[in-house]
Write a protein that holds these residues in place. Structure first.
Motif, mmCIF file in Angstrom:
data_model
loop_
_atom_site.group_PDB
_atom_site.id
_atom_site.type_symbol
_atom_site.label_atom_id
_atom_site.label_comp_id
_atom_site.label_asym_id
_atom_site.label_seq_id
_atom_site.Cartn_x
_atom_site.Cartn_y
_atom_site.Cartn_z
ATOM 1 N N ALA A 114 0.822 -1.213 0.000
ATOM 2 C CA ALA A 114 0.000 0.000 0.000
ATOM 3 C C ALA A 114 0.857 1.265 0.000
ATOM 4 C CB ALA A 114 -0.937 -0.001 1.205
ATOM 5 N N SER A 115 2.038 1.186 0.579
ATOM 6 C CA SER A 115 2.911 2.363 0.633
ATOM 7 C C SER A 115 3.308 2.835 -0.761
ATOM 8 C CB SER A 115 4.161 2.053 1.459
ATOM 9 O OG SER A 115 4.856 0.938 0.928
ATOM 10 N N GLU A 116 3.332 1.919 -1.736
ATOM 11 C CA GLU A 116 3.667 2.288 -3.105
ATOM 12 C C GLU A 116 2.556 3.094 -3.778
ATOM 13 O OE1 GLU A 116 5.314 -0.928 -5.597
ATOM 14 O OE2 GLU A 116 5.174 -2.190 -3.818
ATOM 15 N N LEU A 117 1.332 2.967 -3.271
ATOM 16 C CA LEU A 117 0.201 3.673 -3.877
ATOM 17 C C LEU A 117 0.317 5.180 -3.711
ATOM 18 C CD1 LEU A 117 -2.725 1.389 -2.643
ATOM 19 C CD2 LEU A 117 -1.949 1.628 -5.004
ATOM 20 N N ILE A 122 -4.568 4.679 3.134
ATOM 21 C CA ILE A 122 -4.732 3.307 2.675
ATOM 22 C C ILE A 122 -3.564 2.466 3.189
ATOM 23 C CG2 ILE A 122 -4.820 1.776 0.676
ATOM 24 C CD1 ILE A 122 -6.340 3.848 -0.823
ATOM 25 N N TYR A 123 -3.907 1.359 3.854
ATOM 26 C CA TYR A 123 -2.908 0.469 4.438
ATOM 27 C C TYR A 123 -3.259 -0.977 4.089
ATOM 28 C CZ TYR A 123 -1.854 4.632 7.188
ATOM 29 O OH TYR A 123 -1.534 5.916 7.563
ATOM 30 N N LEU A 124 -2.239 -1.813 3.998
ATOM 31 C CA LEU A 124 -2.446 -3.226 3.652
ATOM 32 C C LEU A 124 -1.519 -4.083 4.512
ATOM 33 C CD1 LEU A 124 -3.759 -5.315 1.676
ATOM 34 C CD2 LEU A 124 -1.739 -4.995 0.223
ATOM 35 N N ILE A 125 -2.099 -5.084 5.182
ATOM 36 C CA ILE A 125 -1.311 -6.041 5.959
ATOM 37 C C ILE A 125 -1.475 -7.421 5.332
ATOM 38 C CG2 ILE A 125 -0.998 -7.175 8.189
ATOM 39 C CD1 ILE A 125 -1.913 -4.676 9.562
ATOM 40 N N HIS A 126 -0.358 -8.019 4.910
ATOM 41 C CA HIS A 126 -0.380 -9.358 4.333
ATOM 42 C C HIS A 126 -0.498 -10.400 5.442
ATOM 43 C CE1 HIS A 126 0.997 -8.347 0.117
ATOM 44 N NE2 HIS A 126 1.127 -7.191 0.749
ATOM 45 N N ASP A 127 -1.055 -11.554 5.090
ATOM 46 C CA ASP A 127 -1.187 -12.678 6.032
ATOM 47 C C ASP A 127 -1.798 -12.217 7.356
ATOM 48 O OD1 ASP A 127 0.001 -14.661 4.315
ATOM 49 O OD2 ASP A 127 1.920 -13.672 4.667
ATOM 50 N N PHE A 128 -2.885 -11.457 7.245
ATOM 51 C CA PHE A 128 -3.555 -10.935 8.431
ATOM 52 C C PHE A 128 -4.166 -12.065 9.248
ATOM 53 C CE2 PHE A 128 -7.012 -8.787 10.725
ATOM 54 C CZ PHE A 128 -6.323 -7.697 11.263
ATOM 55 N N VAL A 129 -4.643 -13.111 8.567
ATOM 56 C CA VAL A 129 -5.115 -14.322 9.242
ATOM 57 C C VAL A 129 -4.297 -15.499 8.723
ATOM 58 C CG1 VAL A 129 -7.455 -13.468 9.631
ATOM 59 C CG2 VAL A 129 -6.935 -14.712 7.524
ATOM 60 N N SER A 130 -4.276 -16.577 9.468
ATOM 61 C CA SER A 130 -3.527 -17.769 9.079
ATOM 62 C C SER A 130 -4.348 -18.606 8.097
ATOM 63 C CB SER A 130 -3.202 -18.599 10.318
ATOM 64 O OG SER A 130 -4.406 -19.161 10.847
ATOM 65 N N ILE A 255 -6.915 10.075 -11.758
ATOM 66 C CA ILE A 255 -5.630 9.462 -11.444
ATOM 67 C C ILE A 255 -5.890 8.007 -11.088
ATOM 68 C CG2 ILE A 255 -3.628 9.539 -9.917
ATOM 69 C CD1 ILE A 255 -4.395 12.466 -9.319
ATOM 70 N N ARG A 256 -5.007 7.109 -11.496
ATOM 71 C CA ARG A 256 -5.170 5.676 -11.226
ATOM 72 C C ARG A 256 -4.036 5.161 -10.354
ATOM 73 N NH1 ARG A 256 -5.762 2.485 -16.834
ATOM 74 N NH2 ARG A 256 -6.750 0.802 -15.701
ATOM 75 N N ARG A 257 -4.391 4.268 -9.436
ATOM 76 C CA ARG A 257 -3.419 3.510 -8.667
ATOM 77 C C ARG A 257 -3.966 2.083 -8.536
ATOM 78 N NH1 ARG A 257 -1.218 7.708 -9.427
ATOM 79 N NH2 ARG A 257 -0.244 9.131 -7.929
ATOM 80 N N VAL A 258 -3.093 1.083 -8.591
ATOM 81 C CA VAL A 258 -3.534 -0.312 -8.556
ATOM 82 C C VAL A 258 -2.683 -1.081 -7.552
ATOM 83 C CG1 VAL A 258 -3.939 -2.414 -9.902
ATOM 84 C CG2 VAL A 258 -4.189 -0.173 -10.995
ATOM 85 N N VAL A 259 -3.341 -1.938 -6.747
ATOM 86 C CA VAL A 259 -2.625 -2.745 -5.762
ATOM 87 C C VAL A 259 -3.099 -4.191 -5.860
ATOM 88 C CG1 VAL A 259 -4.273 -2.400 -3.866
ATOM 89 C CG2 VAL A 259 -1.844 -2.824 -3.350
#
Length: 325
Positions: A114-117, A122-130, A255-259
């Motif tokens: 998300a930091s690249e956006l 806007i924030y994104l956490i990977h593997d938030f659940v197992s 403006i466009r941003r994609v994640v």
């Protein structure tokens, strides 16, 4: 500049073209674009090889001249191709059509973080659940009744979201959030480390099930319906999400941003990213991320948590706000 677009062939007897529509050929059937280019280069200089659609098993081979395309069609159509593992190809002529131009401030680059956006809030956490928690969450909703919409199924908890008015009836409460989402709610405070504005008192949940190829139309969640923080957990299948920022409601330029949203990742929309940027999931069966073709799963299930707003919205983005507009 996006990839060129081509018309689908109408018959086997179309006029000559320098472009060939090639079926049973592409990344989804184990062929790389490089190997396809090499095989077709025997008949002339290949200008490019492009996906014909979202399936990943049909491509357009574009030559610089019609004679090369005609030679390739005669040699390879419905015949085993030794350079492509003996695969039998089905080939017709295709014609390039004009591209629709999207006005954007940057090229379409799929971000992994998300930091690249570079979108505030806007924030994104990977593997938030197992993986085990993912299985338990999916099993929990699959034994509960679904409500069918045009292209997807939904479940609502806490409050029902009314798609006809794009709002909630705050006088009709369905009850507490279900106990099976405790593993998610217990981890929500992790966002406090990233965003001081993160709202942790969530009381509404919508579970969406998207079949392969089904996405979500561009929209901003109604300002007057929910408070600032929106959390969306992706399960079962991956997808990409596009964000669009218009200068105002009437503008056609954006403006466009994609994640990229992998399974088990949690996305937070808050502040500017929640109030001023539309979010959108393209209706794709295949996404291209960092030059890698990623097929979507048989379904994607999202758990979207919100806080129902009890009064009018007083955000700083009045041009997009239904309370102030």
């Amino acid at each position: 500049m996006g990839l060129p677009k081509f018309t689908r062939p109408k018959s086997e007897h179309e006029e000559l073209s320098s472009n060939l529509y090639v079926a049973n050929c592409g990344p989804a059937v184990g062929l790389t674009l490089e190997s396809i280019t090499s095989a077709f280069s025997k008949y002339g200089t290949v200008k490019g090889v492009y996906p014909a659609d979202e399936s990943g098993c049909r491509v357009i081979v574009s030559y610089h001249d019609e004679n090369s395309a005609q030679s390739a069609l005669k040699a390879l159509d419905r015949c085993p191709c030794p350079d492509l593992g003996g695969r039998s190809l089905h080939i017709r002529y295709s014609v390039q059509r004009p591209q629709l131009q999207v006005v954007a401030s940057d090229s379409v680059h799929v971000c992994l973080e998300a930091s690249e956006l570079n979108i505030p809030g806007i924030y994104l956490i990977h593997d938030f659940v197992s993986p085990q928690e993912e299985e338990q969450l999916l099993a929990a909703v699959d034994v509960r009744p679904w409500h069918s919409l045009a292209k997807r199924r939904v479940q609502h908890y806490g409050y029902e979201f009314r798609y006809d008015i794009r709002n909630v009836n705050t006088q009709h409460r369905l009850g507490e959030l279900p106990s099976f989402v405790a593993c998610i709610l217990d981890k929500i405070p992790e966002f406090k480390k990233l965003n001081e504005a993160a709202d942790l008192s969530l009381d509404q949940l919508t579970v969406n099930e998207y079949p392969r190829g089904v996405g979500l139309s561009p929209h901003i969640d109604t300002h007057s319906a929910f408070e600032g923080s929106i959390y969306s957990l992706s399960l079962s299948g991956p997808c990409i999400m596009e964000f669009r920022r218009y200068s105002n409601k009437e503008s056609s330029n954006f403006i466009r941003r994609v994640v990229y949203l992998p399974p088990r990742s949690m996305l937070l929309l808050s502040e500017e990213g929640r109030y001023a940027w539309q979010h959108y999931i393209p209706h794709h069966k295949v996404d291209t991320v960092k030059d890698t073709v990623i097929r979507r799963g048989s379904r994607r299930v999202s758990f979207t948590f919100r806080k129902v707003r009890k009064g009018p919205c007083e955000c700083d983005y009045s041009q997009f706000c239904d309370s102030q507009g």
